[in-house]
Design an enzyme around this catalytic site. Sequence first.
Site, short mmCIF file in Angstrom:
data_model
loop_
_atom_site.label_atom_id
_atom_site.label_comp_id
_atom_site.label_asym_id
_atom_site.label_seq_id
_atom_site.Cartn_x
_atom_site.Cartn_y
_atom_site.Cartn_z
N TYR A 156 0.85 -1.20 0.00
CA TYR A 156 0.00 0.00 0.00
C TYR A 156 0.88 1.25 0.00
O TYR A 156 2.03 1.22 0.47
CB TYR A 156 -0.95 0.01 1.19
CG TYR A 156 -0.30 -0.08 2.55
CD1 TYR A 156 0.22 1.05 3.19
CD2 TYR A 156 -0.21 -1.30 3.20
CE1 TYR A 156 0.81 0.96 4.43
CE2 TYR A 156 0.38 -1.41 4.45
CZ TYR A 156 0.89 -0.26 5.06
OH TYR A 156 1.49 -0.36 6.29
N HIS A 169 3.40 -6.97 4.24
CA HIS A 169 3.97 -7.35 5.52
C HIS A 169 2.88 -7.69 6.52
O HIS A 169 1.72 -7.28 6.39
CB HIS A 169 4.86 -6.24 6.08
CG HIS A 169 4.12 -4.96 6.35
ND1 HIS A 169 3.85 -4.03 5.37
CD2 HIS A 169 3.59 -4.46 7.49
CE1 HIS A 169 3.18 -3.01 5.89
NE2 HIS A 169 3.01 -3.25 7.18
#
Length: 248
Positions: A156, A169
């Site tokens: 993002y 992540h």
Amino acid sequence: MPHNDDTRFVPRDHNWHPPAHAPGYKTSVARSPRQALVSLVAPTRSELAGPDFTSLRLGPHDNDLLLNFREDPALAGTAGLPIGERILLFGRVVDQFGKPVPQTLVEMWQANAGGRYRHKKDRYLAPLDPNFGGVGRCLSDADGWYRFRTIKPGPYPWPNDVNSWRPAHIHVSVMGPSISTRLITQMYFEGDPLIPLCPIVNTLRDPEAVATMTGRLDMARSRSMDCLAYRFDLVVRGAVQTYFENQG
């Protein structure tokens, strides 16, 4: 890792950790201390005590993010499953000598497959998934193993500079023997081309430190026609410990 009864103390190499003030990671400028840190020579009882998780009652799907969100009547969406690549996240919590850390609380939270968190301040234009909450927890077993089933999160954008993107992540928290020993880190996915471009990752001087934060594809634990598996071991103390973000 083999069991080892060695209890020698291994000091932390502070040169291995990033500086608190790292201008390339812009929010560290405001958050880094301006004065010398105070050493807590005599910690208080509250800093040394509990919590004790041996009696913690977990739900049947607390570590299964494909199912746990829709079980909450206040938050649940439809009866469907989350969208995205299904994965298993597993590993061991061990000390620096390979000795397992049993019955410690492991928590995780993440964005959905589109890269958006279920949080009121996340305004990224990617849609929310009505069947995905993005949080889970479990206790490590007698040998230090933990396990989650979830969706691989998406990358993002974030406003560090004109075109900064966070690599995919998962945030992971490990609660030690007391409140003051809680540690938080992030697991990245091996082979992600965004890892070397991330300003947060680049605060680390040593590539081996980044390697401790990288989950490794494990085809032996992957499930045919179901999900891939990633192994992420957490070493909680010593010269080869996982880099934790609250130890910078």
